[in-house]
Design a protein around this motif. Structure first.
Motif, PDB file in Angstrom:
ATOM      1  N   LEU A  25      56.365 104.209  20.578  1.00 25.31           N
ATOM      2  CA  LEU A  25      58.099 103.364  20.976  1.00 25.31           C
ATOM      3  C   LEU A  25      58.117 102.462  19.945  1.00 25.31           C
TER       4      LEU A  25
ATOM      5  N   LEU B 135      56.355  96.365  24.340  1.00 25.03           N
ATOM      6  CA  LEU B 135      56.009  98.072  24.285  1.00 25.03           C
ATOM      7  C   LEU B 135      55.195  98.519  25.165  1.00 25.03           C
TER       8      LEU B 135
ATOM      9  N   ARG C 210      55.972  98.616  28.971  1.00 26.80           N
ATOM     10  CA  ARG C 210      57.094  99.850  28.267  1.00 26.80           C
ATOM     11  C   ARG C 210      56.546 100.712  29.076  1.00 26.80           C
ATOM     12  N   LEU C 211      54.942 101.294  27.979  1.00 22.17           N
ATOM     13  CA  LEU C 211      54.234 102.119  28.798  1.00 22.17           C
ATOM     14  C   LEU C 211      53.757 102.386  29.340  1.00 22.17           C
TER      15      LEU C 211
ATOM     16  N   THR D 165      52.458 102.213  20.319  1.00 27.14           N
ATOM     17  CA  THR D 165      53.482 101.712  19.921  1.00 27.14           C
ATOM     18  C   THR D 165      53.492 101.353  18.942  1.00 27.14           C
TER      19      THR D 165
END
Length: 65
Positions: free
Chosen positions: A3, A11, A14-15, A33
């Motif tokens: 990402l 990030l 989001r992960l 990331t």
């Protein structure tokens, strides 16, 4: 999967969201990331690991297939 394009904490969130949302995938996906990858301190997270038996329980196949 790597990402990129956002700040590290965004990030990471989001992960974590991806890890919670992925279900029913028949393979393992490893993700990190871009900032962690570039720093050499990449800690990979395994997303969506599934096995065929568990998948067949959720999605039974027709007889004779």
């Amino acid at each position: 999967m790597v990402l990129a394009g956002l700040e590290e904490h965004l990030l990471q969130r989001r992960l974590e969201t991806l890890a919670e949302d992925i279900d029913g995938i028949a393979v393992s996906v490893f993700a990190t990331t871009l900032p962690r990858l570039q720093s050499g301190k990449a800690s990979w997270i395994r997303l969506g690991t599934d096995n065929p038996d568990r998948r067949r329980e959720r999605y039974p196949e027709p007889v004779g297939r």
